[in-house]
Design an enzyme around this catalytic site. Structure first.
Site, PDB file in Angstrom:
ATOM      1  N   LEU A 250       0.849  -1.186   0.000  1.00 34.25           N
ATOM      2  CA  LEU A 250       0.000   0.000   0.000  1.00 34.25           C
ATOM      3  C   LEU A 250       0.888   1.240   0.000  1.00 34.25           C
ATOM      4  O   LEU A 250       0.525   2.261   0.570  1.00 34.25           O
ATOM      5  CB  LEU A 250      -0.921   0.001   1.225  1.00 34.25           C
ATOM      6  CG  LEU A 250      -2.084  -0.989   1.212  1.00 34.25           C
ATOM      7  CD1 LEU A 250      -2.909  -0.870   2.483  1.00 34.25           C
ATOM      8  CD2 LEU A 250      -2.991  -0.771  -0.008  1.00 34.25           C
ATOM      9  N   CYS A 260       7.423  -8.328 -13.947  1.00 34.89           N
ATOM     10  CA  CYS A 260       6.262  -9.193 -13.661  1.00 34.89           C
ATOM     11  C   CYS A 260       4.907  -8.489 -13.646  1.00 34.89           C
ATOM     12  O   CYS A 260       3.998  -8.909 -14.357  1.00 34.89           O
ATOM     13  CB  CYS A 260       6.480  -9.916 -12.341  1.00 34.89           C
ATOM     14  SG  CYS A 260       7.791 -11.129 -12.459  1.00 34.89           S
ATOM     15  N   LYS A 263       3.573  -7.170 -17.030  1.00 33.73           N
ATOM     16  CA  LYS A 263       3.403  -8.317 -17.933  1.00 33.73           C
ATOM     17  C   LYS A 263       2.239  -9.205 -17.490  1.00 33.73           C
ATOM     18  O   LYS A 263       1.400  -9.597 -18.299  1.00 33.73           O
ATOM     19  CB  LYS A 263       4.715  -9.108 -17.941  1.00 33.73           C
ATOM     20  CG  LYS A 263       4.664 -10.497 -18.544  1.00 33.73           C
ATOM     21  CD  LYS A 263       6.040 -11.124 -18.605  1.00 33.73           C
ATOM     22  CE  LYS A 263       6.518 -11.732 -17.321  1.00 33.73           C
ATOM     23  NZ  LYS A 263       5.839 -12.927 -16.854  1.00 33.73           N
TER      24      LYS A 263
HETATM   25  C1  UDX Z   1       6.734  -9.347  -8.045  1.00 32.49           C
HETATM   26  C2  UDX Z   1       6.021 -10.206  -6.971  1.00 32.49           C
HETATM   27  O1  UDX Z   1       6.096  -9.532  -5.712  1.00 32.49           O
HETATM   28  C3  UDX Z   1       6.642 -11.586  -6.894  1.00 32.49           C
HETATM   29  O2  UDX Z   1       5.908 -12.383  -5.966  1.00 32.49           O
HETATM   30  C4  UDX Z   1       6.589 -12.237  -8.283  1.00 32.49           C
HETATM   31  O3  UDX Z   1       7.212 -13.511  -8.275  1.00 32.49           O
HETATM   32  C5  UDX Z   1       7.262 -11.339  -9.311  1.00 32.49           C
HETATM   33  O4  UDX Z   1       6.668 -10.035  -9.290  1.00 32.49           O
HETATM   34  P1  UDX Z   1       9.036  -8.004  -8.229  1.00 32.49           P
HETATM   35  O5  UDX Z   1       8.616  -7.635  -9.621  1.00 32.49           O
HETATM   36  O6  UDX Z   1      10.434  -8.483  -7.991  1.00 32.49           O
HETATM   37  O7  UDX Z   1       8.085  -9.170  -7.634  1.00 32.49           O
HETATM   38  O8  UDX Z   1       8.817  -6.705  -7.336  1.00 32.49           O
HETATM   39  P2  UDX Z   1       7.913  -6.241  -6.117  1.00 32.49           P
HETATM   40  O9  UDX Z   1       8.774  -6.073  -4.934  1.00 32.49           O
HETATM   41  O10 UDX Z   1       6.707  -7.045  -5.964  1.00 32.49           O
HETATM   42  O11 UDX Z   1       7.520  -4.775  -6.647  1.00 32.49           O
HETATM   43  C6  UDX Z   1       6.853  -4.603  -7.904  1.00 32.49           C
HETATM   44  C7  UDX Z   1       6.645  -3.155  -8.216  1.00 32.49           C
HETATM   45  O12 UDX Z   1       5.637  -2.606  -7.370  1.00 32.49           O
HETATM   46  C8  UDX Z   1       7.861  -2.264  -8.016  1.00 32.49           C
HETATM   47  O13 UDX Z   1       7.953  -1.349  -9.082  1.00 32.49           O
HETATM   48  C9  UDX Z   1       7.594  -1.543  -6.718  1.00 32.49           C
HETATM   49  O14 UDX Z   1       8.228  -0.293  -6.641  1.00 32.49           O
HETATM   50  C10 UDX Z   1       6.086  -1.393  -6.792  1.00 32.49           C
HETATM   51  N1  UDX Z   1       5.439  -1.257  -5.483  1.00 32.49           N
HETATM   52  C11 UDX Z   1       5.468  -2.274  -4.583  1.00 32.49           C
HETATM   53  C12 UDX Z   1       4.742  -0.087  -5.182  1.00 32.49           C
HETATM   54  O15 UDX Z   1       4.670   0.856  -5.982  1.00 32.49           O
HETATM   55  N2  UDX Z   1       4.104   0.010  -3.977  1.00 32.49           N
HETATM   56  C13 UDX Z   1       4.118  -0.989  -3.051  1.00 32.49           C
HETATM   57  O16 UDX Z   1       3.513  -0.832  -1.996  1.00 32.49           O
HETATM   58  C14 UDX Z   1       4.831  -2.177  -3.370  1.00 32.49           C
END
Ligand code: UDX
Length: 428
Positions: A250, A260, A263
């Site tokens: 959040l 991920c 996509k």
């Molecule tokens: C994600 C999933 O968390 C993981 O379980 C899956 O296997 C692959 O995709 P990842 O892409 O490595 O992992 O990054 P993650 O830490 O989940 O963050 C994704 C994106 O969301 C980032 O750009 C991050 O900055 C953004 N984010 C995350 C937010 O903007 N707000 C948040 O509160 C959490």
């Protein structure tokens, strides 16, 4: 159990290394010979904390092997994990070219019963497709099962996530095959959930799409918080205390990126449409996210004329602790800034080398302080700890101007104000 992992991308390599660490004999296979030669010499293709040490240790101790020969990987293993790329096409349809090619090779070289475990994120129904391709290409008729075992690791925390997952999902069409995969996880202290093959395939997309939905929801609320002069951080705390909601994912900001979320959201919308279902919630999640950069940029433009300004950009990777630039909000924002004919200086703790290949019209600084030196405006796009812990007084002193735009709410507005910045963050 002898395991082969086909594909040494993020998921494949980390999975292979972790299973070797758990005591299995693992062959990591990739058709890219240079990558394999490098891995044999201990050179990792990605930046991931702890990966290199664990890979080198297990290679040296004779549990982890590397090969570019698919025949070797197939014939010498009982369980074959497919972890190849599934890069989306323009319309977000998943490109299954690599998965299909591997399935064909597995069929050709299969020399006895094998369990084929799909780790790549693939649309529902792909397990059945893999099964058909293997069967069609089998030279020697032997039994096999196809199981879906999606990976949920996060970049930057991949080793820990793989060693200590919240859950392991195993989707299979028969219990015996599922149990063979359960076996390789027996030393992990985690919940193992066995499901239908197709359910497991959908669980992966559903997880990422749900997390992306949380982010787009909080980002929409952040826009409302700005209009109503409330504070999105307080709102996130307030709703996050409800155990049914939870505080994680959040964090409002400039939007989600990476290999991920964009996509998988796109692919799930596409798959739903193929089945005649309009996943309208997800279309909106995607739209909200895509509008984040433009909105942030508009906020900057409303505050100051950007033309000919010296703008320091802190952070290039899509999130901290990775050198991954895929779908990085930073690169997208920089494109907007460059169109304004401003001078852009960038710094990132690890993603600079990756960026240099494609990002040409910017200057690269050696550290955060050099980056902000003489800048009219500083923009923080990736919340690396190095930036969170930076000497803000020094930054203020080094800058020519006093404007600080924070795309990740990394600092406290009242502290920034006290330091003399004109500080703009998201939803506060
Ligand atoms: C994600 C999933 O968390 C993981 O379980 C899956 O296997 C692959 O995709 P990842 O892409 O490595 O992992 O990054 P993650 O830490 O989940 O963050 C994704 C994106 O969301 C980032 O750009 C991050 O900055 C953004 N984010 C995350 C937010 O903007 N707000 C948040 O509160 C959490």
């Amino acid at each position: 159990m002898k395991i082969s992992v086909i594909g040494t991308g993020y998921v494949g390599l980390v999975t292979g290394v972790v299973f070797a660490q758990l005591g299995h004999t693992v062959i990591c296979m990739d058709k890219n010979r240079e990558k394999i030669d490098n891995l044999k010499r201990g050179i990792m293709p990605i930046y991931e904390p702890g990966l290199k040490e664990m890979a080198v240790k297990n290679h040296d101790e004779g549990r982890l092997f590397y090969t570019w020969d698919i025949k070797e990987a197939v014939t010498k293993s009982d369980l074959i994990m497919i972890a190849v790329d599934t890069m989306p096409k323009e319309n977000w349809q998943t490109n299954l070219g690599s998965v299909k090619a591997v399935a064909k090779d597995i069929g050709i070289w299969m020399n006895g019963y094998k369990v084929i475990v799909n780790k790549s994120t693939v649309p529902v129904g792909t397990g059945n497709l893999v099964e058909r391709i293997i069967r069609q290409n089998q030279k020697k008729k032997c039994g096999f099962d196809v199981v879906s075992n999606p990976e949920f690791l996060r970049e930057g925390q991949a080793i820990n996530d793989t060693l200590h997952p919240d859950r392991v999902i195993i989707g299979a069409e028969n219990t015996a095959a599922a149990m063979k995969v359960v076996e390789i996880y027996q030393d992990m202290n985690t919940v193992v959930k066995v499901t239908k093959l197709k359910s497991a395939e959908l669980i992966k997309y559903a997880s990422n799409a749900f997390l992306a939905t949380k982010i787009s929801f909080i980002n929409s609320l952040a826009d409302l918080a700005e209009l109503t002069e409330s504070d999105i951080e307080e709102i996130a705390e307030g709703i996050g205390l409800d155990k049914r909601i939870g505080r994680q994912f959040l964090n409002a900001g400039i939007g989600y990126g990476g290999s991920c979320f964009p996509k998988d959201v796109g692919s799930l919308i596409y798959t739903a449409k193929e089945f005649g279902y309009d996943f309208s919630i997800l279309r909106e999640v995607k739209r909200v996210n895509e509008a984040r950069i433009e909105r942030f940029f508009a906020k900057m433009k409303k505050t100051v004329k950007l033309k000919k300004k010296r703008i320091a950009v802190l952070g290039l990777s899509f999130k901290p602790d990775t050198d991954d630039l895929r779908e990085s909000p930073s690169l997208k924002l920089i494109k907007f800034l460059l169109k304004e004919d401003s001078e852009v200086i960038v710094y990132d703790p690890v993603a600079m080398d990756n960026a240099k290949a494609s990002l040409k019209r910017v200057k690269y600084a050696k550290n955060a302080y050099e980056c902000v030196k003489g800048a009219d405006i500083t923009v923080l796009v990736t919340e690396w700890n190095e930036f969170r812990n930076a000497d803000l007084k020094k930054i203020k002193k080094l800058m020519k101007g006093d404007l600080f735009f924070d795309g990740r709410n990394a600092f406290e507005p009242h502290i920034m104000k006290k330091l003399g910045f004109r500080y703009f963050s998201v939803g506060r």
